[in-house]
Structure formats: structure tokens, C-alpha cells
Design a protein around this motif. Structure first.
Motif, PDB file in Angstrom:
ATOM      1  N   GLY A 147       0.808  -1.214   0.000  1.00 14.63           N
ATOM      2  CA  GLY A 147       0.000   0.000   0.000  1.00 14.63           C
ATOM      3  C   GLY A 147       0.837   1.257   0.000  1.00 14.63           C
ATOM      4  N   SER A 148       1.955   1.227   0.727  1.00  8.58           N
ATOM      5  CA  SER A 148       2.839   2.385   0.769  1.00  8.58           C
ATOM      6  C   SER A 148       3.469   2.653  -0.597  1.00  8.58           C
ATOM      7  CB  SER A 148       3.937   2.169   1.816  1.00  8.58           C
ATOM      8  OG  SER A 148       4.817   3.265   1.864  1.00  8.58           O
ATOM      9  N   GLU A 149       3.836   1.590  -1.301  1.00  9.18           N
ATOM     10  CA  GLU A 149       4.417   1.757  -2.638  1.00  9.18           C
ATOM     11  C   GLU A 149       3.364   2.278  -3.611  1.00  9.18           C
ATOM     12  OE1 GLU A 149       7.409   1.481  -5.733  1.00  9.18           O
ATOM     13  OE2 GLU A 149       7.333   1.858  -3.576  1.00  9.18           O
ATOM     14  N   ILE A 150       2.127   1.807  -3.490  1.00 11.81           N
ATOM     15  CA  ILE A 150       1.043   2.360  -4.308  1.00 11.81           C
ATOM     16  C   ILE A 150       0.885   3.845  -4.022  1.00 11.81           C
ATOM     17  CG2 ILE A 150      -1.464   2.316  -4.690  1.00 11.81           C
ATOM     18  CD1 ILE A 150      -1.342  -0.713  -4.054  1.00 11.81           C
ATOM     19  N   GLY A 151       0.930   4.192  -2.734  1.00 10.99           N
ATOM     20  CA  GLY A 151       0.816   5.599  -2.358  1.00 10.99           C
ATOM     21  C   GLY A 151       1.934   6.449  -2.932  1.00 10.99           C
ATOM     22  N   ARG A 152       3.144   5.917  -2.928  1.00 14.67           N
ATOM     23  CA  ARG A 152       4.288   6.671  -3.474  1.00 14.67           C
ATOM     24  C   ARG A 152       4.084   6.976  -4.952  1.00 14.67           C
ATOM     25  NH1 ARG A 152       8.999   6.000  -6.217  1.00 14.67           N
ATOM     26  NH2 ARG A 152       8.565   3.794  -6.641  1.00 14.67           N
ATOM     27  N   SER A 195      -7.952  -1.757  -1.906  1.00 12.45           N
ATOM     28  CA  SER A 195      -7.677  -2.656  -0.788  1.00 12.45           C
ATOM     29  C   SER A 195      -6.526  -3.593  -1.125  1.00 12.45           C
ATOM     30  CB  SER A 195      -8.905  -3.485  -0.414  1.00 12.45           C
ATOM     31  OG  SER A 195      -8.542  -4.430   0.595  1.00 12.45           O
ATOM     32  N   VAL A 196      -5.546  -3.617  -0.230  1.00 11.62           N
ATOM     33  CA  VAL A 196      -4.482  -4.624  -0.302  1.00 11.62           C
ATOM     34  C   VAL A 196      -4.396  -5.334   1.054  1.00 11.62           C
ATOM     35  CG1 VAL A 196      -3.079  -3.682  -2.163  1.00 11.62           C
ATOM     36  CG2 VAL A 196      -2.831  -2.729   0.117  1.00 11.62           C
ATOM     37  N   LEU A 197      -5.550  -5.459   1.707  1.00  8.45           N
ATOM     38  CA  LEU A 197      -5.606  -6.084   3.023  1.00  8.45           C
ATOM     39  C   LEU A 197      -5.416  -7.598   2.936  1.00  8.45           C
ATOM     40  CD1 LEU A 197      -8.661  -4.165   4.528  1.00  8.45           C
ATOM     41  CD2 LEU A 197      -6.299  -4.040   5.344  1.00  8.45           C
ATOM     42  N   PRO A 198      -4.751  -8.194   3.930  1.00  8.04           N
ATOM     43  CA  PRO A 198      -4.645  -9.659   3.982  1.00  8.04           C
ATOM     44  C   PRO A 198      -5.952 -10.252   4.470  1.00  8.04           C
ATOM     45  CG  PRO A 198      -3.676  -8.709   5.947  1.00  8.04           C
ATOM     46  CD  PRO A 198      -4.080  -7.540   5.076  1.00  8.04           C
ATOM     47  N   SER A 199      -6.035 -11.566   4.435  1.00 17.21           N
ATOM     48  CA  SER A 199      -7.208 -12.249   4.974  1.00 17.21           C
ATOM     49  C   SER A 199      -6.942 -12.595   6.432  1.00 17.21           C
ATOM     50  CB  SER A 199      -7.493 -13.531   4.182  1.00 17.21           C
ATOM     51  OG  SER A 199      -8.565 -14.231   4.767  1.00 17.21           O
ATOM     52  N   PHE A 221     -13.360   1.201  -7.338  1.00 14.24           N
ATOM     53  CA  PHE A 221     -13.014   0.299  -6.244  1.00 14.24           C
ATOM     54  C   PHE A 221     -12.085  -0.780  -6.782  1.00 14.24           C
ATOM     55  CE2 PHE A 221     -13.863  -3.757  -4.012  1.00 14.24           C
ATOM     56  CZ  PHE A 221     -13.357  -3.408  -2.769  1.00 14.24           C
ATOM     57  N   MET A 222     -10.984  -1.034  -6.056  1.00 15.37           N
ATOM     58  CA  MET A 222      -9.985  -2.002  -6.494  1.00 15.37           C
ATOM     59  C   MET A 222      -9.672  -2.945  -5.343  1.00 15.37           C
ATOM     60  SD  MET A 222      -7.408   0.692  -8.440  1.00 15.37           S
ATOM     61  CE  MET A 222      -6.789  -0.491  -9.639  1.00 15.37           C
ATOM     62  N   ASN A 223      -9.810  -4.242  -5.575  1.00 12.61           N
ATOM     63  CA  ASN A 223      -9.445  -5.221  -4.555  1.00 12.61           C
ATOM     64  C   ASN A 223      -8.277  -6.050  -5.051  1.00 12.61           C
ATOM     65  OD1 ASN A 223      -9.268  -6.809  -2.327  1.00 12.61           O
ATOM     66  ND2 ASN A 223     -11.266  -7.792  -2.552  1.00 12.61           N
ATOM     67  N   PHE A 224      -7.118  -5.831  -4.425  1.00 11.47           N
ATOM     68  CA  PHE A 224      -5.894  -6.546  -4.780  1.00 11.47           C
ATOM     69  C   PHE A 224      -5.320  -7.280  -3.570  1.00 11.47           C
ATOM     70  CE2 PHE A 224      -6.457  -4.029  -8.430  1.00 11.47           C
ATOM     71  CZ  PHE A 224      -5.606  -4.469  -9.433  1.00 11.47           C
ATOM     72  N   GLY A 225      -6.137  -7.380  -2.502  1.00 11.11           N
ATOM     73  CA  GLY A 225      -5.676  -8.045  -1.295  1.00 11.11           C
ATOM     74  C   GLY A 225      -6.160  -9.478  -1.240  1.00 11.11           C
ATOM     75  N   ARG A 226      -7.349  -9.671  -0.640  1.00  9.52           N
ATOM     76  CA  ARG A 226      -7.950 -10.999  -0.571  1.00  9.52           C
ATOM     77  C   ARG A 226      -9.439 -10.888  -0.875  1.00  9.52           C
ATOM     78  NH1 ARG A 226      -3.705 -12.627  -1.374  1.00  9.52           N
ATOM     79  NH2 ARG A 226      -2.437 -14.137  -0.198  1.00  9.52           N
ATOM     80  N   GLY A 227      -9.961 -11.902  -1.558  1.00 12.73           N
ATOM     81  CA  GLY A 227     -11.330 -11.861  -2.045  1.00 12.73           C
ATOM     82  C   GLY A 227     -12.384 -11.942  -0.964  1.00 12.73           C
ATOM     83  N   ASP A 228     -12.018 -12.481   0.221  1.00 17.90           N
ATOM     84  CA  ASP A 228     -13.035 -12.608   1.266  1.00 17.90           C
ATOM     85  C   ASP A 228     -13.278 -11.308   2.028  1.00 17.90           C
ATOM     86  OD1 ASP A 228     -10.743 -12.491   2.815  1.00 17.90           O
ATOM     87  OD2 ASP A 228     -10.872 -14.548   3.549  1.00 17.90           O
ATOM     88  N   LEU A 229     -12.668 -10.211   1.582  1.00 17.76           N
ATOM     89  CA  LEU A 229     -12.934  -8.900   2.180  1.00 17.76           C
ATOM     90  C   LEU A 229     -14.381  -8.489   1.972  1.00 17.76           C
ATOM     91  CD1 LEU A 229     -11.686  -6.179   3.391  1.00 17.76           C
ATOM     92  CD2 LEU A 229     -11.560  -5.437   1.002  1.00 17.76           C
ATOM     93  N   VAL A 230     -14.955  -8.897   0.829  1.00 14.74           N
ATOM     94  CA  VAL A 230     -16.311  -8.482   0.477  1.00 14.74           C
ATOM     95  C   VAL A 230     -17.018  -9.633  -0.234  1.00 14.74           C
ATOM     96  CG1 VAL A 230     -15.386  -7.420  -1.637  1.00 14.74           C
ATOM     97  CG2 VAL A 230     -17.674  -6.804  -0.841  1.00 14.74           C
ATOM     98  N   LYS A 231     -18.266  -9.840   0.094  1.00 21.90           N
ATOM     99  CA  LYS A 231     -19.037 -10.900  -0.557  1.00 21.90           C
ATOM    100  C   LYS A 231     -19.339 -10.504  -2.003  1.00 21.90           C
ATOM    101  CE  LYS A 231     -21.300 -12.882   3.501  1.00 21.90           C
ATOM    102  NZ  LYS A 231     -20.621 -14.189   3.296  1.00 21.90           N
ATOM    103  N   GLU A 232     -19.337 -11.487  -2.895  1.00 25.21           N
ATOM    104  CA  GLU A 232     -19.624 -11.215  -4.299  1.00 25.21           C
ATOM    105  C   GLU A 232     -21.008 -10.597  -4.464  1.00 25.21           C
ATOM    106  OE1 GLU A 232     -20.346 -13.757  -8.357  1.00 25.21           O
ATOM    107  OE2 GLU A 232     -18.531 -14.228  -7.199  1.00 25.21           O
TER     108      GLU A 232
END
Length: 314
Positions: A147-152, A195-199, A221-232
Motif C-alpha cells: 500500500g505504501s508503494e502504491i501511495g508513493r 484494498s491490499v488487506l490480507p485475509s 473500487f480495487m481489490n488486490f488483497g484478498r477476495g473474502d474482504l467483500v461478498k460477491e
């Protein structure tokens, strides 16, 4: 000392290991279930082949080196019970993933998919809607190494970055940092939500429908962390009811994404098959973590780089 890899490395990479660690015996297999494991002190793996049955057979195992960042599919409780140390390669993904995120943002902002459609139709059309990044606001869920590298990279384009983590403590390359409890308050400001959050137990299903209702109807909205962050089903509702403008998804609640999923058919979705971290330099970078930690291990130093908190799961 014996080390088992459950994936192959290049011949020159093996020679470097053998030269630097002449007293270590390195072995390789892709079928760990068929290999006697009694004498291996260290196993280097991508993680998914480590089961309770493997642990029961690996009586000498003291350290598992996971050549990936996510460890949620591993038997963490059993590993902890056996007193096995585990480390990973957290941070290895930051360059390819940050570049993937930026590529998607620029592609959509500069209407490259639309231009490609016009090209296929041999249609000279200048009406594709294009936007600029400068002046936009990006909210980054999980402003760690990736996330920090994305921010940079985003800050270099003049984007205001807001990091969101559990503590709210300031982190590099974020203009602001907030705790998760305040996320809904800032979501209306976000042009891009990444989101780049882990599961973890805390992140599973964390983004319910109320979060998407709080976003701009034009938000990416971009999810690049884990798919279980949000239900389909939650994503589908937000996309079909114009609660957000577009979604770029590299991870999914179920993978591979089933052919019958409606996500494939929606025009405001970009699907990436969990490949944002792929890079020809992946194993090379993973071995850099391994060699540093193997040196420490041989010296009796158990404070390895990227130690996993087995209770927290990261």
C-alpha cells in the motif's frame, strides 16, 4: 543441516546457495507427500502444500519459510503447537502489485479499453471520456509495504493519499492515516478506493453494503488483497445499482472465478485472474529473503525477517 524446497529454482540460484552455505544440504520436490521428511530442519514452500499430515511427518522441522505473503490457508494452530517458527516474504509483491494497480488506474482514466474497442471496429472516435489523476483522492486499505508503494506512485501523479489501518498511526507515502473505525467518514472523499488487506478474522467480510453506499457513485473500487474482504453479492449489488462507478478485481471470494458469475458480464468490472503480483523476478526476490534468514538461522538468531505472528495470521 537439511533444507527442503517444494518448488524448483534455477541452476545458477542453487549454485549460489551451495557456495554461500556449503554446510547445508538442499533438496527439492514438488510432491512433498511422497518424500520422507524426518531429517529436514527447514522447509521452503509457497505454503499450500503444508498440511497437518506433513507436519506430523516432519519431526525435525523447526522453520517454515513461506515464499509468499498470504498464509491463511496453512494450519497455523498446529504449526504454533509444534513450536515451529514461520516467516514469509512480506514486501516482495510491492513493485509488481503497485505497478499493476497504477496500470489499471491509468488505463481506465485514459480510456484505453474504450479505444481498443474502437480499434477493433475500425472506428475513428474521439468521444472516449478521459480523466486526470492529478487532484484525485485515493483511499488505501492496508498501507503496508504494498500500500505504501502504491501511495508513493500515486503521490507522484498529484494524488492525495489516505491510508486506513487498524491503528491510525502515520505510515510512509500517506498524506493522512485513519483507523478502520473512521473509514465510512472518509469514503465520500475517495475517487479511488484500493484494498491490499490480507485475509484475517477481522477483515473477512469487513466491507458490507454500507461501505459501498458511502462511496462516490463515480468511485473506482480495487481489490488486490484478498477476495473474502467483500461478498460477491455485495459487489454485484453495488455495481448493478450504480453505487460505485467501476471495480477492478484481482481477487475473488471464490477462485477461480466461476464461469457463471455475473461479474464476468458487467461492463463496469475489470477482472484480473489473481496475477497482479506476478513477475519474472519473484523467485529471485524470495531467495534474497531466504538467504538473509538462513544466515541468521545458522548463527542461532531466531529473530528472522518477516516473522509470522501465528495467532494474528500475518
Amino acid at each position: 543441516m537439511k533444507v527442503l524446497f517444494t518448488f524448483n529454482i534455477k541452476e545458477e540460484q542453487l549454485k549460489r546457495l551451495e557456495t554461500e552455505f556449503a554446510d547445508v544440504e538442499f533438496s527439492f520436490t514438488k510432491k512433498i507427500e511422497e518424500v520422507p521428511l524426518d531429517n529436514y530442519e527447514v522447509i521452503v514452500t509457497y505454503g499450500e502444500d503444508i498440511s497437518t499430515a506433513v507436519l506430523d511427518r516432519a519431526s525435525s522441522l523447526k522453520w517454515i519459510m513461506v515464499a509468499s505473503a498470504g498464509v491463511e490457508k496453512m494450519p497455523l494452530d498446529e504449526i504454533a503447537e509444534k513450536g515451529i517458527i514461520m516467516s514469509n516474504v512480506r514486501g516482495i509483491h510491492k513493485t509488481p502489485m503497485a505497478e499493476s494497480v497504477l496500470a489499471h488506474i491509468l488505463s481506465l482514466g485514459r480510456a484505453l479499453p474504450t479505444m481498443r474497442e474502437h480499434q477493433l471496429k475500425k472506428e475513428w472516435n474521439k468521444k472516449a471520456r478521459q480523466t486526470e489523476l492529478r487532484g484525485a483522492t485515493a483511499i488505501i486499505l492496508g498501507p503496508g509495504a504494498i500500500g505504501s508503494e502504491i501511495g508513493r506512485l500515486l503521490q507522484a501523479f498529484g494524488v492525495h493519499t489516505i491510508g486506513c489501518n487498524s491503528s491510525g498511526d502515520r505510515v510512509p507515502n500517506m498524506d493522512e492515516t485513519i483507523p478502520f473505525e473512521k473509514l465510512k467518514d472518509v469514503l465520500p472523499k475517495g475517487d479511488i478506493v484500493i484494498s491490499v488487506l490480507p485475509s484475517t478474522p477481522k477483515t473477512k467480510g469487513m466491507l458490507d453494503g454500507s461501505y459501498f453506499e458511502a462511496m462516490k457513485d463515480s468511485a473506482l473500487f480495487m481489490n488486490f488483497g484478498r477476495g473474502d474482504l467483500v461478498k460477491e453479492s455485495t459487489l454485484l449489488h453495488a455495481l448493478k445499482h450504480d453505487e460505485i462507478g467501476h471495480a477492478v478485481l484481482d481477487v475473488f471470494e471464490k477462485e477461480p472465478l466461476p464461469a457463471e458469475s455475473e461479474l464476468w458480464e458487467l461492463g463496469n468490472v475489470t477482472i484480473s485472474p489473481h496475477v497482479s503480483s506476478h513477475s519474472g523476478k519473484y523467485v529471485e526476490r524470495a531467495l534474497e529473503f531466504f538467504t538473509v534468514n538462513l544466515s541468521k538461522w545458522r548463527e542461532g538468531d531466531r529473530e528472522l525477517v518477516n516473522l509470522i505472528d501465528l495467532e494474528q495470521g500475518y
